[in-house]
Design a protein around this motif. Structure first.
Motif, mmCIF file in Angstrom:
data_model
loop_
_atom_site.group_PDB
_atom_site.id
_atom_site.type_symbol
_atom_site.label_atom_id
_atom_site.label_comp_id
_atom_site.label_asym_id
_atom_site.label_seq_id
_atom_site.Cartn_x
_atom_site.Cartn_y
_atom_site.Cartn_z
ATOM 1 N N GLN A 27 -1.069 2.492 6.885
ATOM 2 C CA GLN A 27 -2.368 2.684 5.841
ATOM 3 C C GLN A 27 -1.657 3.068 4.409
ATOM 4 O O GLN A 27 -2.290 2.373 3.363
ATOM 5 C CB GLN A 27 -3.174 3.754 6.285
ATOM 6 C CG GLN A 27 -4.724 3.643 5.408
ATOM 7 C CD GLN A 27 -5.245 2.391 5.609
ATOM 8 O OE1 GLN A 27 -5.320 1.714 6.488
ATOM 9 N NE2 GLN A 27 -5.773 2.146 4.459
ATOM 10 N N PHE A 28 -0.783 3.995 4.354
ATOM 11 C CA PHE A 28 -0.439 4.302 3.085
ATOM 12 C C PHE A 28 0.380 3.179 2.435
ATOM 13 O O PHE A 28 0.224 3.033 1.386
ATOM 14 C CB PHE A 28 0.764 5.585 3.383
ATOM 15 C CG PHE A 28 1.330 6.045 2.145
ATOM 16 C CD1 PHE A 28 0.862 6.914 1.106
ATOM 17 C CD2 PHE A 28 2.893 5.637 1.870
ATOM 18 C CE1 PHE A 28 1.290 7.294 0.272
ATOM 19 C CE2 PHE A 28 3.431 6.194 0.774
ATOM 20 C CZ PHE A 28 2.577 6.834 -0.239
ATOM 21 N N VAL A 29 1.178 2.539 3.115
ATOM 22 C CA VAL A 29 1.842 1.376 2.613
ATOM 23 C C VAL A 29 0.920 0.268 2.133
ATOM 24 O O VAL A 29 0.995 -0.486 1.041
ATOM 25 C CB VAL A 29 2.830 0.784 3.649
ATOM 26 C CG1 VAL A 29 3.741 -0.574 3.293
ATOM 27 C CG2 VAL A 29 3.835 1.674 4.047
ATOM 28 N N LYS A 30 -0.321 0.109 2.835
ATOM 29 C CA LYS A 30 -1.240 -0.747 2.387
ATOM 30 C C LYS A 30 -1.797 -0.333 1.086
ATOM 31 O O LYS A 30 -2.286 -1.242 0.347
ATOM 32 C CB LYS A 30 -2.321 -0.871 3.768
ATOM 33 C CG LYS A 30 -1.968 -1.809 4.848
ATOM 34 C CD LYS A 30 -3.081 -2.080 5.833
ATOM 35 C CE LYS A 30 -2.364 -2.848 6.959
ATOM 36 N NZ LYS A 30 -3.464 -2.743 8.013
ATOM 37 N N ASP A 31 -2.154 0.970 1.113
ATOM 38 C CA ASP A 31 -2.876 1.415 -0.111
ATOM 39 C C ASP A 31 -1.847 1.510 -1.158
ATOM 40 O O ASP A 31 -2.384 1.049 -2.481
ATOM 41 C CB ASP A 31 -3.483 2.738 0.154
ATOM 42 C CG ASP A 31 -4.406 2.901 1.148
ATOM 43 O OD1 ASP A 31 -5.243 1.773 1.322
ATOM 44 O OD2 ASP A 31 -4.843 3.888 1.714
ATOM 45 N N TYR A 32 -0.818 1.695 -1.086
ATOM 46 C CA TYR A 32 0.482 2.237 -2.100
ATOM 47 C C TYR A 32 1.445 0.866 -2.045
ATOM 48 O O TYR A 32 2.814 1.144 -2.300
ATOM 49 C CB TYR A 32 0.823 3.188 -2.277
ATOM 50 C CG TYR A 32 -0.176 4.332 -2.488
ATOM 51 C CD1 TYR A 32 -0.886 4.583 -3.577
ATOM 52 C CD2 TYR A 32 -0.788 5.180 -1.436
ATOM 53 C CE1 TYR A 32 -1.737 5.609 -4.013
ATOM 54 C CE2 TYR A 32 -1.717 6.066 -1.677
ATOM 55 C CZ TYR A 32 -2.119 6.181 -2.984
ATOM 56 O OH TYR A 32 -3.380 7.222 -2.982
ATOM 57 N N TRP A 33 1.220 -0.448 -1.774
ATOM 58 C CA TRP A 33 2.099 -1.195 -1.751
ATOM 59 C C TRP A 33 3.048 -1.477 -2.916
ATOM 60 O O TRP A 33 4.478 -1.768 -2.714
ATOM 61 C CB TRP A 33 1.684 -2.569 -1.111
ATOM 62 C CG TRP A 33 0.714 -3.292 -1.967
ATOM 63 C CD1 TRP A 33 -0.528 -3.234 -2.483
ATOM 64 C CD2 TRP A 33 1.131 -4.268 -3.118
ATOM 65 N NE1 TRP A 33 -1.095 -4.170 -3.322
ATOM 66 C CE2 TRP A 33 0.178 -4.621 -3.943
ATOM 67 C CE3 TRP A 33 2.309 -5.035 -3.437
ATOM 68 C CZ2 TRP A 33 -0.058 -5.582 -4.693
ATOM 69 C CZ3 TRP A 33 2.480 -5.623 -4.629
ATOM 70 C CH2 TRP A 33 1.286 -6.299 -5.244
ATOM 71 N N PRO A 34 2.623 -1.565 -4.028
ATOM 72 C CA PRO A 34 3.561 -1.739 -5.349
ATOM 73 C C PRO A 34 4.538 -0.464 -5.477
ATOM 74 O O PRO A 34 5.733 -0.871 -5.660
ATOM 75 C CB PRO A 34 2.490 -1.294 -6.427
ATOM 76 C CG PRO A 34 1.390 -1.812 -6.157
ATOM 77 C CD PRO A 34 1.299 -1.354 -4.741
ATOM 78 N N ILE A 35 4.052 0.743 -5.229
ATOM 79 C CA ILE A 35 5.119 1.768 -4.985
ATOM 80 C C ILE A 35 6.310 1.747 -4.080
ATOM 81 O O ILE A 35 7.305 1.763 -4.007
ATOM 82 C CB ILE A 35 4.436 3.198 -4.954
ATOM 83 C CG1 ILE A 35 3.453 3.476 -6.190
ATOM 84 C CG2 ILE A 35 5.459 4.355 -4.754
ATOM 85 C CD1 ILE A 35 2.594 4.625 -6.113
ATOM 86 N N ALA A 36 5.559 1.134 -2.941
ATOM 87 C CA ALA A 36 6.461 1.073 -1.614
ATOM 88 C C ALA A 36 7.543 -0.159 -2.198
ATOM 89 O O ALA A 36 8.865 -0.195 -1.524
ATOM 90 C CB ALA A 36 5.717 0.502 -0.361
ATOM 91 N N LEU A 37 7.140 -1.278 -2.457
ATOM 92 C CA LEU A 37 7.701 -2.273 -2.918
ATOM 93 C C LEU A 37 9.091 -2.093 -4.072
ATOM 94 O O LEU A 37 9.965 -2.016 -3.838
ATOM 95 C CB LEU A 37 6.916 -3.428 -3.551
ATOM 96 C CG LEU A 37 7.812 -4.658 -3.799
ATOM 97 C CD1 LEU A 37 8.490 -5.294 -2.779
ATOM 98 C CD2 LEU A 37 6.749 -5.698 -4.780
ATOM 99 N N CYS A 38 8.603 -1.216 -4.917
ATOM 100 C CA CYS A 38 9.554 -0.675 -6.038
ATOM 101 C C CYS A 38 10.418 0.492 -5.345
ATOM 102 O O CYS A 38 11.679 0.277 -5.381
ATOM 103 C CB CYS A 38 8.675 0.395 -7.153
ATOM 104 S SG CYS A 38 7.746 -0.830 -7.862
ATOM 105 N N ILE A 39 10.135 1.171 -4.210
ATOM 106 C CA ILE A 39 10.997 2.198 -3.623
ATOM 107 C C ILE A 39 12.147 1.276 -2.874
ATOM 108 O O ILE A 39 13.257 1.357 -2.922
ATOM 109 C CB ILE A 39 10.298 2.817 -2.604
ATOM 110 C CG1 ILE A 39 9.667 4.116 -3.491
ATOM 111 C CG2 ILE A 39 11.353 3.781 -1.739
ATOM 112 C CD1 ILE A 39 8.580 5.064 -2.849
#
Length: 148
Positions: A6-18
């Motif tokens: 759920q965290f990855v779905k909500d904050y996918w741009p941040i996860a992608l940057c990481i």
């Protein structure tokens, strides 16, 4: 696990940057390790098979670096000096400057070490400090002429 998804779905741009940062760091580290391993292998071969001492191998590396610096000073510096002699330098009110020569154009901001060099259809970000004192002197001279 669901919270992580759920965290990855909500904050996918941040996860992608990481993920991109992690991949880039791995790529850089892998490249550095490859270069260091090649240099170490050459050093080991020189010491073991060609009977050089480690100090001699280190001195050969220093000599190669000095020779490269001398070549740069003998080839690039005179070309840069000749180009900058007839350069048109303009300063903008925002602190930026533009240096135009017959073949290149350099755009930067006064006080910053980075500038953009344009040559034909290519453009590079460079460290102005590497262009040497010749560029800095010419830039300072042009600024003094402007203020007078």
């Amino acid at each position: 696990m669901e919270q992580l998804l759920q965290f990855v779905k909500d904050y996918w741009p941040i996860a992608l940057c990481i993920i991109v940062v992690i991949v880039a760091v791995q790529w850089l580290v892998k490249g550095l390790i490859r270069i260091l391993s090649i240099v170490a292998l050459i050093g080991v071969v020189l010491v073991l098979f060609f009977q050089f001492t480690p100090e001699e191998v280190i001195q050969m590396g220093r000599t190669a670096a000095q020779a490269t610096q001398e070549v740069v000073e003998k080839t690039i510096t005179p070309i840069l000096d000749a180009e900058l002699k007839d350069a048109d330098i303009t300063f903008q009110p925002d602190g930026s400057y533009e240096v135009k020569t017959a073949s290149i154009r350099i755009v930067g901001i006064k006080g910053e070490s980075k500038a953009t060099v344009y040559y034909k259809d290519e453009k590079w970000e460079v460290d102005i400090g590497q262009l040497g004192a010749v560029f800095q002197e010419r830039l300072g001279k042009a600024e003094n002429e402007k203020t007078m």
